[in-house]
Design a protein around this motif. Structure first.
Motif, PDB file in Angstrom:
ATOM      1  N   ALA A   7     -55.673 -66.072 -49.303  1.00 43.11           N
ATOM      2  CA  ALA A   7     -55.314 -64.856 -48.579  1.00 43.11           C
ATOM      3  C   ALA A   7     -55.064 -65.176 -47.106  1.00 43.11           C
ATOM      4  CB  ALA A   7     -56.420 -63.816 -48.719  1.00 43.11           C
ATOM      5  N   GLY A  56     -51.785 -66.832 -46.758  1.00 48.50           N
ATOM      6  CA  GLY A  56     -50.655 -65.934 -46.999  1.00 48.50           C
ATOM      7  C   GLY A  56     -50.445 -64.930 -45.879  1.00 48.50           C
ATOM      8  N   ALA A  57     -51.502 -64.276 -45.429  1.00 47.25           N
ATOM      9  CA  ALA A  57     -51.379 -63.235 -44.405  1.00 47.25           C
ATOM     10  C   ALA A  57     -52.716 -63.147 -43.676  1.00 47.25           C
ATOM     11  CB  ALA A  57     -51.014 -61.900 -45.046  1.00 47.25           C
ATOM     12  N   ASP A  93     -53.733 -61.902 -40.756  1.00 46.35           N
ATOM     13  CA  ASP A  93     -54.162 -60.596 -40.214  1.00 46.35           C
ATOM     14  C   ASP A  93     -54.772 -59.740 -41.307  1.00 46.35           C
ATOM     15  OD1 ASP A  93     -52.959 -61.467 -37.996  1.00 46.35           O
ATOM     16  OD2 ASP A  93     -51.266 -60.077 -38.050  1.00 46.35           O
ATOM     17  N   ALA A  94     -54.048 -59.686 -42.421  1.00 41.70           N
ATOM     18  CA  ALA A  94     -54.506 -58.834 -43.519  1.00 41.70           C
ATOM     19  C   ALA A  94     -55.845 -59.348 -44.055  1.00 41.70           C
ATOM     20  CB  ALA A  94     -53.456 -58.789 -44.621  1.00 41.70           C
ATOM     21  N   ALA A  95     -55.983 -60.665 -44.154  1.00 39.72           N
ATOM     22  CA  ALA A  95     -57.231 -61.234 -44.658  1.00 39.72           C
ATOM     23  C   ALA A  95     -58.393 -60.861 -43.735  1.00 39.72           C
ATOM     24  CB  ALA A  95     -57.111 -62.755 -44.768  1.00 39.72           C
ATOM     25  N   ASN A  96     -58.152 -60.936 -42.445  1.00 42.43           N
ATOM     26  CA  ASN A  96     -59.183 -60.570 -41.480  1.00 42.43           C
ATOM     27  C   ASN A  96     -59.544 -59.090 -41.618  1.00 42.43           C
ATOM     28  OD1 ASN A  96     -60.846 -60.538 -39.163  1.00 42.43           O
ATOM     29  ND2 ASN A  96     -59.585 -62.114 -38.220  1.00 42.43           N
ATOM     30  N   ALA A  97     -58.514 -58.257 -41.818  1.00 40.31           N
ATOM     31  CA  ALA A  97     -58.761 -56.816 -41.982  1.00 40.31           C
ATOM     32  C   ALA A  97     -59.509 -56.508 -43.281  1.00 40.31           C
ATOM     33  CB  ALA A  97     -57.439 -56.057 -41.941  1.00 40.31           C
ATOM     34  N   MET A  98     -59.531 -57.460 -44.219  1.00 38.52           N
ATOM     35  CA  MET A  98     -60.274 -57.281 -45.475  1.00 38.52           C
ATOM     36  C   MET A  98     -61.741 -57.691 -45.311  1.00 38.52           C
ATOM     37  SD  MET A  98     -58.098 -56.113 -47.586  1.00 38.52           S
ATOM     38  CE  MET A  98     -56.811 -55.569 -46.506  1.00 38.52           C
ATOM     39  N   PRO A 101     -61.679 -57.846 -36.121  1.00 39.69           N
ATOM     40  CA  PRO A 101     -61.257 -57.001 -37.244  1.00 39.69           C
ATOM     41  C   PRO A 101     -62.159 -57.139 -38.474  1.00 39.69           C
ATOM     42  CG  PRO A 101     -59.345 -58.032 -36.257  1.00 39.69           C
ATOM     43  CD  PRO A 101     -60.551 -58.602 -35.557  1.00 39.69           C
ATOM     44  N   PHE A 102     -62.586 -58.380 -38.777  1.00 37.54           N
ATOM     45  CA  PHE A 102     -63.390 -58.538 -39.998  1.00 37.54           C
ATOM     46  C   PHE A 102     -64.758 -57.873 -39.863  1.00 37.54           C
ATOM     47  CE2 PHE A 102     -64.979 -62.233 -37.701  1.00 37.54           C
ATOM     48  CZ  PHE A 102     -66.302 -62.321 -38.106  1.00 37.54           C
ATOM     49  N   ALA A 138     -64.151 -54.184 -40.314  1.00 41.60           N
ATOM     50  CA  ALA A 138     -63.952 -53.928 -41.750  1.00 41.60           C
ATOM     51  C   ALA A 138     -65.304 -53.871 -42.456  1.00 41.60           C
ATOM     52  CB  ALA A 138     -63.074 -55.012 -42.358  1.00 41.60           C
ATOM     53  N   ARG A 144     -58.165 -50.719 -43.424  1.00 42.18           N
ATOM     54  CA  ARG A 144     -56.846 -50.328 -42.927  1.00 42.18           C
ATOM     55  C   ARG A 144     -55.716 -50.845 -43.819  1.00 42.18           C
ATOM     56  NH1 ARG A 144     -54.328 -53.000 -37.730  1.00 42.18           N
ATOM     57  NH2 ARG A 144     -52.566 -51.966 -38.679  1.00 42.18           N
ATOM     58  N   PHE A 192     -51.257 -51.648 -43.572  1.00 40.66           N
ATOM     59  CA  PHE A 192     -50.294 -52.071 -42.564  1.00 40.66           C
ATOM     60  C   PHE A 192     -48.953 -51.366 -42.771  1.00 40.66           C
ATOM     61  CE2 PHE A 192     -53.428 -55.367 -42.923  1.00 40.66           C
ATOM     62  CZ  PHE A 192     -53.647 -55.767 -41.616  1.00 40.66           C
ATOM     63  N   LYS A 250     -48.637 -55.745 -46.139  1.00 44.96           N
ATOM     64  CA  LYS A 250     -48.920 -57.181 -46.148  1.00 44.96           C
ATOM     65  C   LYS A 250     -49.650 -57.568 -47.428  1.00 44.96           C
ATOM     66  CE  LYS A 250     -48.891 -57.863 -41.179  1.00 44.96           C
ATOM     67  NZ  LYS A 250     -49.628 -58.178 -39.964  1.00 44.96           N
ATOM     68  N   PHE A 259     -50.737 -60.279 -50.209  1.00 41.53           N
ATOM     69  CA  PHE A 259     -50.949 -61.726 -50.153  1.00 41.53           C
ATOM     70  C   PHE A 259     -49.954 -62.397 -51.091  1.00 41.53           C
ATOM     71  CE2 PHE A 259     -55.305 -60.086 -49.184  1.00 41.53           C
ATOM     72  CZ  PHE A 259     -55.235 -60.371 -47.833  1.00 41.53           C
ATOM     73  N   PRO A 260     -49.073 -63.241 -50.549  1.00 38.76           N
ATOM     74  CA  PRO A 260     -48.015 -63.808 -51.394  1.00 38.76           C
ATOM     75  C   PRO A 260     -48.581 -64.706 -52.491  1.00 38.76           C
ATOM     76  CG  PRO A 260     -48.027 -64.834 -49.213  1.00 38.76           C
ATOM     77  CD  PRO A 260     -48.997 -63.702 -49.157  1.00 38.76           C
ATOM     78  N   MET A 294     -50.040 -63.873 -55.093  1.00 33.21           N
ATOM     79  CA  MET A 294     -51.206 -63.315 -55.784  1.00 33.21           C
ATOM     80  C   MET A 294     -50.786 -62.070 -56.569  1.00 33.21           C
ATOM     81  SD  MET A 294     -54.485 -63.413 -53.341  1.00 33.21           S
ATOM     82  CE  MET A 294     -55.088 -64.854 -52.542  1.00 33.21           C
ATOM     83  N   ARG A 354     -56.627 -52.072 -52.433  1.00 32.89           N
ATOM     84  CA  ARG A 354     -57.210 -53.213 -51.727  1.00 32.89           C
ATOM     85  C   ARG A 354     -58.080 -52.742 -50.563  1.00 32.89           C
ATOM     86  NH1 ARG A 354     -53.028 -57.473 -49.162  1.00 32.89           N
ATOM     87  NH2 ARG A 354     -52.992 -55.925 -47.504  1.00 32.89           N
TER      88      ARG A 354
END
Lengths: 354, 251
Positions: free
Chosen positions: A227, A230-231, A233-238, B72-73, B76, B82, B84, B88, B90-91, B93, B164
């Motif tokens: 993750a 791949g992305a 920012d998104a991983a951090n936001a998860m 951010p983590f 979360a 959040r 986007f 976004k 995850f490619p 997957m 997600r």
């Protein structure tokens, strides 16, 4: 366990055994020396593959970690402590009492007393871990390819250090490194009649390392790493602590490189500054790239084949150039590795359809 | 006490006041929308709240705790998820794996457990998979579980993204332009999903351009223009607000 995970591991084990059987049947036992060295290189490659392919970071300093492992072990096991013990050096006396010193005789009949290789091994790993954290902590908080630059600098520093410091043998490196007895009867050294056992030690260490990485890739952590790749920012936001995950991955791969360094040094009976060179690091990166960044098996097979050919002298004096050309060609024509070329994909697809 | 309290938040990029002295609150269980013309600072405001950007001044309090300055983590993990604007995924997957990543804060297996493939990780992985499937079912997209998420239609990707984000069991869900790039049917579908999420007791704060969506589902609306809050109120109040009409329609 599902077959997607276990099949490659089984095939890998079979290939490792088959290679030895093939050399023995064809009477080319002398290939085993280069094969053994290739397997140790593959151990480093597999760790680098985790960093590059799964955490998306580029390290140009893995030869440096290899050298930290190799040089630490070589230095400690070649330092003759006989006179220090007689002189009553406190630390040496303590080590002797704890049974952490080994005695032997040199080629010239001189009496030797040196640090038990297991202790040297543990110290090498501890030093590598500390250094990897020191390099990684400031760098991996940043996004992008800062790790590449930082590790490039790190690699150059290590190279200059081993070249300049007397205890590391300067340009000559360290030779006459004794064998590393893992268990009674299992000694890593370059003796001819020990060749098959040494091949299987290397194969066993590599198999174990790859098994650990394969498990990791298919775990919760592995999913988080993909993750991040791949992305980010998104991983951090998860809720994934992305910088910590990248750091741990980097440290694990550095440890893999150091283990390879220790074992290879005992196998070869020595280590030289060239093993710490930046060109070596570039070569490792090229191998991971040609195997397909995120393909452990691709990197391993390419690592074994190319290292073996290089060690057999197939590339002559163009050795470094060959890996440079490989890197450029792969980036231009097959950025996902040669196993992702259209030809192979078609082949894999038709195999799946049947 | 409000679930989220934004106090005098400011962010400058050089001389530009992207967000200027903005304050508002979000009450538990409501849907609140932030609207405004392009460049009003909506997404910047969102990034400040979710920790992607650091504010120059002001405070963000979530569940009574100051969260500005956290990563951010960490935010979360504190219970704020959040999505986007430019989805976004995850490619490489599948939809299921994407949601499984979302369950990261609610699982524990670390590097050692993973490398050694400890039995404790097997049961955890099984639980993660089941919970992810449940979430896909909640968002009515379980039939796409094993399809690569990035190859799904935009509307379906939106739903995967919702699943997600919900996976961490957030108290507050931030949606950054959930209707961006969707046609009117998909927008209506997203609106229905958002009210469904609210029905589960989750508070929603969204940034949106699409007025029909905002007016239909929001309990309260904040209007931004050039980084400043110019109005706040119910959809009906906002529709009749002179300042708001002026910035949207001109004199």
């Amino acid at each position: 366990m599902d077959s997607k995970k276990t099949m490659p591991v089984l095939i890998f084990a079979v290939v490792l055994v088959a290679l030895q059987v093939a050399t023995s049947l064809s009477g080319r036992d002398y290939y085993l020396t280069q094969l053994t060295m290739s397997l140790y290189t593959c151990l480093l490659i597999s760790g680098l593959c985790l960093v590059m392919g799964y955490a998306g970071q580029l390290s140009l300093g893995h030869a440096g970690f290899f050298a930290i492992g190799g040089y630490t072990s070589a230095t400690l096991t070649t330092l003759n402590l006989t006179s220090a013990l007689e002189g009553g050096n406190g630390l040496v006396v303590l080590l002797a009492k704890l049974g952490l010193l080994v005695s032997g005789t040199s080629l010239f009949g001189e009496e030797l007393l040196y640090v038990q290789p297991w202790l040297a091994f543990v110290l090498a790993i501890v030093i590598t871990t500390v250094v990897a954290f020191l390099v990684g902590i400031p760098v991996l908080k940043l996004k992008g390819h800062y790790l590449a630059m930082a590790t490039l600098g790190f690699g150059i520093i290590i190279y200059r250090v081993v070249l300049a410091v007397e205890i590391f043998g300067e340009a000559d490196g360290i030779s006459d490194v004794p064998g590393f007895t893992l268990l009674p009867g299992l000694t890593i050294n370059g003796e001819m009649d020990n060749r098959v056992i040494n091949y299987y030690i290397a194969a066993g260490v590599l198999f174990l390392g790859v098994l650990l990485l394969q498990n990791l890739i298919y775990s919760r952590v592995g999913r988080a790493l993909r993750a991040i790749h791949g992305a980010e920012d998104a991983a951090n936001a998860m809720g994934i602590n992305t910088s910590r995950y990248k750091l741990y991955t980097f440290v694990i791969s550095a440890i893999f490189a150091a283990v390879a360094g220790v074992m290879m040094t005992h196998y070869n009976g020595g280590i030289a500054p060239a093993d710490a060179g930046v060109m070596k690091s570039v070569r490792y990166v090229a191998i991971v790239a040609i195997g397909g960044m995120a393909s452990l098996w691709g990197a391993l097979s390419m690592g074994a084949v190319l290292t073996f050919l290089s060690l057999r002298g197939m590339f002559g004096s163009y050795d470094d150039a060959v890996f440079g050309v490989i890197l450029i060609t792969i980036m231009l024509f097959a950025p996902h590795g040669i196993l992702q070329l259209p030809f192979w994909r078609k082949f894999k697809k038709s195999a799946k359809d049947e | 006490m409000a679930l989220l309290e934004v106090t005098q938040l400011s962010k400058r990029f050089g001389g530009l006041h992207a967000v200027n002295d903005v304050s508002f609150t979000v009450q538990e269980g409501t849907i609140k929308a932030v609207i405004g013309p392009n460049g009003a600072g909506k997404t910047t405001l969102f990034n400040l709240i979710s920790g992607t950007l650091a504010a120059n001044e002001g405070m963000v309090e979530f569940r009574g705790q100051a969260i500005h300055g956290l990563k951010p983590f960490q935010i979360a993990r504190a219970g704020m998820a959040r999505t986007f604007q430019n989805i976004k995924m995850f490619p490489g997957m599948t939809a299921l794996e994407n949601v499984m990543v979302g369950l990261h804060p609610r699982s524990v297996a670390g590097f050692w457990a993973g490398m050694l493939n400890l039995p404790s990780t097997w049961t955890e992985e099984k639980r993660i998979k089941e919970q992810a499937m449940d979430l896909l079912a909640l968002l009515e997209i379980e039939q796409f579980a094993h399809v690569e998420a990035a190859s799904l239609a935009f509307g379906q990707q939106r739903a995967v993204e919702f699943a997600r984000a919900l996976a961490s069991e957030p108290r507050l869900l931030l949606l950054d332009e959930p209707a961006a790039g969707l046609n009117i049917y998909e927008t209506a579908e997203v609106a229905r999903l958002i009210t469904k999420i609210q029905g589960r007791g989750i508070t929603v704060l969204l940034v949106e351009h699409d007025m029909s969506l905002v007016m239909d589902i929001s309990d309260e609306i904040v209007v931004l223009s050039f980084g400043e809050r110019i109005a706040e109120g119910t959809p009906r109040e906002i529709q009749n607000n002179k300042d708001v009409i002026q910035i949207y329609l001109g004199e």
